[in-house]
Motif scaffolding. Sequence first.
Motif, short mmCIF file in Angstrom:
data_model
loop_
_atom_site.label_atom_id
_atom_site.label_comp_id
_atom_site.label_asym_id
_atom_site.label_seq_id
_atom_site.Cartn_x
_atom_site.Cartn_y
_atom_site.Cartn_z
N LEU A 465 -1.85 -5.04 0.25
CA LEU A 465 -0.44 -4.88 0.57
C LEU A 465 0.27 -4.12 -0.57
N THR A 466 -0.18 -4.39 -1.77
CA THR A 466 0.40 -3.69 -2.92
C THR A 466 0.15 -2.18 -2.80
N SER A 467 -1.09 -1.87 -2.43
CA SER A 467 -1.43 -0.45 -2.28
C SER A 467 -0.61 0.19 -1.18
N ALA A 469 2.31 -0.73 0.30
CA ALA A 469 3.74 -0.62 0.01
C ALA A 469 3.98 0.34 -1.16
N GLY A 470 3.08 0.26 -2.16
CA GLY A 470 3.25 1.09 -3.35
C GLY A 470 3.13 2.57 -3.04
N ASP B 12 -7.40 1.52 -6.16
CA ASP B 12 -6.17 2.00 -5.50
C ASP B 12 -4.94 1.62 -6.32
N ILE B 13 -4.92 0.40 -6.77
CA ILE B 13 -3.74 -0.05 -7.51
C ILE B 13 -3.69 0.60 -8.89
N LEU B 16 -2.41 3.93 -8.35
CA LEU B 16 -0.99 3.87 -7.98
C LEU B 16 -0.13 3.77 -9.25
N PRO B 105 2.72 -8.31 -3.94
CA PRO B 105 2.88 -6.85 -4.06
C PRO B 105 4.17 -6.50 -4.83
N PHE B 106 4.04 -5.52 -5.69
CA PHE B 106 5.20 -5.12 -6.47
C PHE B 106 5.58 -3.69 -6.09
N PRO B 108 6.32 0.07 -7.25
CA PRO B 108 6.04 0.94 -8.40
C PRO B 108 7.30 1.24 -9.19
#
Lengths: 688, 124
Positions: A465-467, A469-470, B12-13, B16, B105-106, B108
């Motif tokens: 979900l972070t990916s 939304a980010g 991925d993160i 990001l 989820p945060f 960016p």
Amino acid sequence: MNGTISVRSLLIRSLGTCLAMLVLVGAVGMAGVSLASGGLNAYAGFEPQRLAHRAALQALTDAETGVRGYRLTHDEVFLDPYRDGRGRFGREMSAAMHSDDSDEITRLLHDELATGNRWLEGYADPLAQTSPSRLDARGQKYAHSGRAMFDDYRVAHATTAQRIDELQEERLRRGHRAESIAFLVTLAAIAVAVVAVVATVLRTHRLLLIPLRRVRRAIAAFRPGESDRRLDEQEGPLELREIARGLNLAAERVRAAETAREDLLRMRELAREIGRRVGMSLDTDRVVLEAVTAVGTAIGADRVYVRLMNDGHLDAAVTEWHAEGLAPSGREWQGVAEDATARVRALFVEGQIWHSALVRKPRDVSDLLTRNHVERTGARSTVLVPIGSGDELLGVLVILQTERIRFWEAPLLELAESVAADLGRALVNARSFGHQEELVERLQELDRVKSDFLATVSHELRTPLTSIAGYVELIRDEDAGPVTPQMDSMLDVVDRNAARLKALIEDLLTLSRIEADSFKLATAPMDVEVVVSGALRTIAPDAASAGVEVEVLPGPDTLHLVGDAGQLERAVLNVLSNAVKFTPAGGRVTVSTAETGGLATIMVRDTGIGIPQAEQPRLFSRFFRASNATAAAIQGTGLGLTIVRGIAEHHGGTLEIDSVEGVGTTVTLTLPLPEPAERGMAQLAAAL
Amino acid sequence: MTRVVVADDNTDIRELVTLKLTQAGYEVLPARDGAEALELVRRTRPDVAVLDVMMPAKSGIDVCREMRADEGTAAIPVLLLTAKAQTSDVVTGFGAGADAYMCKPFSPRELLSQVKTLLTSRAG
């Protein structure tokens, strides 16, 4: 004094002595009295004689006076006294002579009477018979001789009188002496009697009263627990020796009874102690080991072991305790005849225990089972107590004496029975504890798995979900180049759904924590006002953008309770967010707080779309969403109210919803206030 | 140039965060696990470290703790990223010496502003 004497003879002798002394004193007294009185009587016996003797003198003197008168006057009148005196003289002399027993006096009286008569016959009588005319002549003739004769009489009389007086004097002296002797003799007799009686009393005291007192003291000393004293059976009269023997025998019996009772009490105390120790453990092996060790050491047995039931039969494995110096028997009882189970079961059903003290040689024992047991274990004395609980036979407790024959006393058997009963209970406890422990372990495992699962789900859902939304955010921020309005509106859909997924994950996690009861409240004194205003601040931007007016009605200045401020704010926010969400633009949300009957209420009223009546019962079903909400495409997870209610209930409160479709909804959150006494503290703490 | 170590096992993160920070003008030094992150931090002495909590080899919290124990890296601000949102995790994070904490989820954007804040406070 070692000669035995009986109380009877002692008393007879004593009383006999007293009686004899009484008789002695009496007799001596009587004798003395009679002796003294005899003397005095003898003295008194002279008195009539003396009086008569004097009267005789008087009579003759009267006669002489009469005769002389006649002679001188010639008057015959004077002859009357003469004749009277003459008669009296004879009578008095006769009386004097008859009243005396003294020969000497009688002789003197005779002489005196003779001189008197001589005067009478020789002078007086002849003169009296003389006529007056011839009297002078005759008178002259006789006058001289008459006087002489009368003087003779007087002399005789004086002699007699003197003698009588002397005799009387002597008799009086004798009487006094006799009286003194009688007095002294009586005194001596009394002294002898007193000495004899005192001696008797002392003897009786020594022979009877002292031993009696000893017996009395000994009896008084026989108190419970002090039955060790014994009486001397070789002292005192026969009867007392018998009493002492009887008392000693009774004391012996009392002592024996006391010993038995002490044994019983000691055994009971031991049984209680063992029961306590046995009951302390919840591990079967330890329980059994504790029991056999305790019983073995307590009663000084050679071996004590327990065989538990296993699959309907006594297990071959035993838990054994043995006395020091004996070899452990190990597994030597393996393969004990199967009949043993049947025998123990029979004992258990009948509620009995079996014990034996073998005086015969093992090969002479006719009972096969017993012989088997004796040959295998080498037991000379055995106690066998079934262990059970309710109707279930759990095993058997066996106490053996292999080194000597032991006759099992009742207290010991009672101890064995008591321990077996405690053991039964402890085994059941251990078993159920074992089951419970297993269950707890499984539950803990489940809980751990669930927590892991939740953490994993949380992590695994949040990371992608972070990916999503980010990266959507990056694209929409045109970090990767220009975005057309059409693309942006499409990305908005992705964004919204990502946000919804995020909310759903949060709600799911919160709800699962609440439902698993692992939801920990960080309770502390707090102010309702703070909670409500916090939630209001958070919702303000949403309300403003939705065009909904939020009004706060004035409530109590302070409303303090003990709770988790964070969770309560989440609950209030949830309710407020619903109110704003379901109220069309231009509508109004009213928030009010109140205190009623020990309860704090937070009420949120809106003028929103409401909830259809028919759907209201399903409000708290998870994921339930009202049909008018979905129709209006209002976002939501369907978990909010369930979470709010969970939080309210964790605080001991309630959540009520009153709604009319198309008119609005009122949500009331009720929370209990602390007791008045605690309220002050809560107030103080919240203010700090 | 401001250097930031970014450690996350999820590519991925990691990318990001790298993208966002690079665009903002920072030099990003990416690491794929805790051990690598610690090695990188010790070697390069960055201006700030962004660490994921759940990483293989060494967790972000362990890395943070070891950084604080080392005099050379003790002063470097640390921003922890985590998928766990429970209070106890936050407490553990701050206990290990982290300066900021963000839950997944945060956004960016928010991450960038947090990093900026950390740098400012450090400069101040």
